[in-house]
Write a protein that holds these residues in place. Structure first.
Motif, PDB file in Angstrom:
ATOM      1  N   PRO A 207     -23.592  50.946  -3.681  1.00 28.04           N
ATOM      2  CA  PRO A 207     -22.271  49.961  -3.816  1.00 28.04           C
ATOM      3  C   PRO A 207     -23.638  48.342  -3.272  1.00 28.04           C
ATOM      4  N   THR A 208     -24.112  48.401  -4.953  1.00 30.62           N
ATOM      5  CA  THR A 208     -25.092  47.396  -5.425  1.00 30.62           C
ATOM      6  C   THR A 208     -24.644  45.819  -4.985  1.00 30.62           C
ATOM      7  N   ALA A 209     -23.097  46.048  -5.223  1.00 27.08           N
ATOM      8  CA  ALA A 209     -22.968  44.097  -4.937  1.00 27.08           C
ATOM      9  C   ALA A 209     -23.453  44.365  -3.346  1.00 27.08           C
ATOM     10  N   THR A 210     -23.247  45.254  -2.509  1.00 20.17           N
ATOM     11  CA  THR A 210     -24.038  45.496  -1.001  1.00 20.17           C
ATOM     12  C   THR A 210     -25.571  45.374  -1.101  1.00 20.17           C
ATOM     13  N   MET A 211     -25.449  45.727  -2.253  1.00 15.00           N
ATOM     14  CA  MET A 211     -27.484  45.878  -1.879  1.00 15.00           C
ATOM     15  C   MET A 211     -27.779  44.562  -2.537  1.00 15.00           C
ATOM     16  N   GLY A 212     -27.074  43.692  -3.036  1.00 21.97           N
ATOM     17  CA  GLY A 212     -28.107  42.289  -2.880  1.00 21.97           C
ATOM     18  C   GLY A 212     -27.766  41.552  -2.246  1.00 21.97           C
ATOM     19  N   ARG A 213     -26.558  41.973  -1.066  1.00 19.22           N
ATOM     20  CA  ARG A 213     -26.300  41.193   0.162  1.00 19.22           C
ATOM     21  C   ARG A 213     -27.553  41.437   1.212  1.00 19.22           C
ATOM     22  N   ILE A 214     -28.061  42.562   0.846  1.00 19.94           N
ATOM     23  CA  ILE A 214     -29.563  43.020   2.022  1.00 19.94           C
ATOM     24  C   ILE A 214     -30.390  41.859   1.476  1.00 19.94           C
ATOM     25  N   LYS A 215     -31.182  42.226  -0.007  1.00 15.58           N
ATOM     26  CA  LYS A 215     -31.775  41.094  -0.467  1.00 15.58           C
ATOM     27  C   LYS A 215     -31.592  39.841   0.491  1.00 15.58           C
ATOM     28  N   ARG A 216     -30.374  39.244   0.274  1.00 10.12           N
ATOM     29  CA  ARG A 216     -30.255  38.436   1.182  1.00 10.12           C
ATOM     30  C   ARG A 216     -30.746  37.329   2.459  1.00 10.12           C
ATOM     31  N   LEU A 217     -30.761  39.118   3.418  1.00 10.85           N
ATOM     32  CA  LEU A 217     -30.870  39.494   4.730  1.00 10.85           C
ATOM     33  C   LEU A 217     -32.795  39.532   4.932  1.00 10.85           C
ATOM     34  N   LEU A 218     -33.197  40.552   3.433  1.00  6.37           N
ATOM     35  CA  LEU A 218     -34.484  40.101   3.612  1.00  6.37           C
ATOM     36  C   LEU A 218     -35.224  39.462   3.734  1.00  6.37           C
ATOM     37  N   ASN A 219     -34.883  38.433   2.525  1.00  7.04           N
ATOM     38  CA  ASN A 219     -35.354  37.223   2.220  1.00  7.04           C
ATOM     39  C   ASN A 219     -35.131  36.883   3.307  1.00  7.04           C
ATOM     40  N   PHE A 246     -16.753  48.832   0.020  1.00  8.40           N
ATOM     41  CA  PHE A 246     -16.470  49.375   1.380  1.00  8.40           C
ATOM     42  C   PHE A 246     -15.383  50.194   1.641  1.00  8.40           C
ATOM     43  N   ARG A 247     -13.695  49.377   1.077  1.00  7.60           N
ATOM     44  CA  ARG A 247     -13.062  50.722   0.676  1.00  7.60           C
ATOM     45  C   ARG A 247     -12.961  51.895   0.059  1.00  7.60           C
ATOM     46  N   GLU A 248     -13.529  52.012  -0.731  1.00  5.96           N
ATOM     47  CA  GLU A 248     -14.694  52.813  -1.405  1.00  5.96           C
ATOM     48  C   GLU A 248     -14.686  54.014  -0.276  1.00  5.96           C
ATOM     49  N   GLY A 249     -16.005  53.471   0.752  1.00  5.01           N
ATOM     50  CA  GLY A 249     -16.796  53.915   0.954  1.00  5.01           C
ATOM     51  C   GLY A 249     -16.113  54.795   2.499  1.00  5.01           C
ATOM     52  N   THR A 251     -12.889  55.306   2.810  1.00  7.91           N
ATOM     53  CA  THR A 251     -11.686  56.129   1.877  1.00  7.91           C
ATOM     54  C   THR A 251     -12.195  57.038   1.529  1.00  7.91           C
ATOM     55  N   ALA A 252     -13.337  57.366   1.082  1.00  2.00           N
ATOM     56  CA  ALA A 252     -14.133  58.792   0.740  1.00  2.00           C
ATOM     57  C   ALA A 252     -14.434  59.564   2.446  1.00  2.00           C
ATOM     58  N   PHE A 253     -15.085  58.719   3.114  1.00  2.00           N
ATOM     59  CA  PHE A 253     -15.566  58.734   4.653  1.00  2.00           C
ATOM     60  C   PHE A 253     -14.352  60.366   5.004  1.00  2.00           C
ATOM     61  N   PHE A 254     -13.073  59.359   4.936  1.00  2.00           N
ATOM     62  CA  PHE A 254     -11.915  59.927   5.776  1.00  2.00           C
ATOM     63  C   PHE A 254     -11.201  61.086   4.756  1.00  2.00           C
ATOM     64  N   GLU A 255     -11.338  60.773   3.463  1.00  2.00           N
ATOM     65  CA  GLU A 255     -11.107  61.508   2.412  1.00  2.00           C
ATOM     66  C   GLU A 255     -12.286  63.608   2.868  1.00  2.00           C
ATOM     67  N   LYS A 256     -13.186  63.302   2.944  1.00  2.00           N
ATOM     68  CA  LYS A 256     -14.187  63.572   2.923  1.00  2.00           C
ATOM     69  C   LYS A 256     -14.880  64.478   1.466  1.00  2.00           C
ATOM     70  N   ASN A 260     -17.542  56.850  -4.922  1.00  2.00           N
ATOM     71  CA  ASN A 260     -17.397  56.403  -5.987  1.00  2.00           C
ATOM     72  C   ASN A 260     -17.640  54.838  -6.601  1.00  2.00           C
ATOM     73  N   PHE A 261     -18.984  54.463  -5.924  1.00  2.00           N
ATOM     74  CA  PHE A 261     -18.724  52.868  -5.653  1.00  2.00           C
ATOM     75  C   PHE A 261     -19.001  52.701  -7.061  1.00  2.00           C
ATOM     76  N   SER A 262     -18.490  51.097  -6.804  1.00  2.00           N
ATOM     77  CA  SER A 262     -18.239  50.406  -8.600  1.00  2.00           C
ATOM     78  C   SER A 262     -19.158  49.032  -8.182  1.00  2.00           C
ATOM     79  N   GLY A 263     -20.051  49.274  -7.446  1.00  2.00           N
ATOM     80  CA  GLY A 263     -20.816  47.487  -7.486  1.00  2.00           C
ATOM     81  C   GLY A 263     -20.105  45.924  -7.341  1.00  2.00           C
ATOM     82  N   LYS A 264     -18.744  46.916  -6.955  1.00  2.00           N
ATOM     83  CA  LYS A 264     -18.230  45.414  -6.525  1.00  2.00           C
ATOM     84  C   LYS A 264     -17.603  45.218  -5.199  1.00  2.00           C
TER      85      LYS A 264
END
Length: 264
Positions: A207-219, A246-249, A251-256, A260-264
């Motif tokens: 989830p690369t958009a989430t990773m961008g937010r992680i960069k903001r947190l680390l900065n 997040f919705r995909e993550g 959903t995938a957890f409950f569907e075991k 399939n992250f899109s980076g959005k």
């Protein structure tokens, strides 16, 4: 897109930016600075989800281009001229690496000196060849660090070790840099780009958009108070919670199944 001193290619979701002044040990000239800025912006426009920064020849980057500095000194009659607008442009590229909300991986080959070391440290992850060396050699010519070195290095290895590197200008091996926590991993030189690309591809599937937010947190983490950091974490988690990834993550957890992250 063509650049004079940088190569750009796309490998799936990964953009590969290669410093390409091997005859000058990839010293940071004004042209290379402009090309780096342009290549990073092009990678973002190209929609890549991770960037690998590497170099041709026997050096990742030997630091600022002292020959160009000498030329400017002779032309303008001021030795410090190179440390004004050209350095400001270099610092703009450092900000671009830190503020661009996609992961950057430095793949460091051979000599990595001065500003070159700090360009590597500006990346989120550093992979180094086993023959790589790192130094903060500014003191050897009577200069203080630039390109974020005084910010990145003490955060990576602590104030005392950073002071030793800055005040002696001595080189450290990739192995020792790894022991310091200055870099993430050391690999055989022949495997450097292969290993960095494998890591970048793996990250680009996340989830690369989430990773961008992680960069903001680390900065922000070293300048914020705990209260400010908690508030920023709250804001970033709400942003992430609204994302398709997040919705995909969930959903995938409950569907075991694997997400399939899109980076959005």
């Amino acid at each position: 897109m063509d650049f004079q001193t940088v190569l750009y290619e796309r490998d799936g979701d990964v953009g590969v930016i290669t410093l390409n002044r091997p005859e000058a040990l990839n010293a940071l000239s004004m042209q290379l600075t402009r090309d780096l800025d342009g290549a990073i912006r092009h990678a973002v426009e190209d929609g890549v989800r991770a960037v690998v920064l590497t170099a041709t020849g026997r050096a990742f980057c030997s630091g600022g281009d002292l020959r160009e500095m000498k030329t400017m000194w002779e032309r303008e009659g001021r030795i410090e001229a190179f440390l004004e607008d050209p350095l400001a442009a270099l610092h703009g590229v450092i900000r671009l690496i830190r503020e661009t909300p996609i992961p950057f991986i430095a793949a460091v080959n051979g000599v990595c000196a001065g500003a070159g070391t700090n360009f590597a440290l500006a990346c989120d992850i550093v992979v180094a060849a086993d023959d790589a060396t790192f130094n903060e050699a500014f003191v050897r010519i009577g200069l203080t660090p630039d390109c974020g070195g005084s910010y990145f290095l003490p955060r990576a290895i602590g104030e005392k070790l950073a002071a030793e590197m800055f005040m002696t200008g001595e080189s450290v091996s990739a192995e020792r840099a790894g022991q310091f926590g200055m870099i993430n991993r050391v690999v055989p030189a022949a495997d450097l780009l292969i290993d960095a690309l494998m890591l970048a591809r793996k990250i680009a599937q996340g989830p690369t958009a989430t990773m961008g937010r992680i960069k903001r947190l680390l900065n922000a983490s070293f300048s914020n108070s705990l209260l400010e950091q908690l508030q920023l974490e709250h804001e970033m988690q709400i942003e992430s919670g609204r994302s398709a990834d997040f919705r995909e993550g969930v959903t995938a957890f409950f569907e075991k199944r694997a997400p399939n992250f899109s980076g959005k």
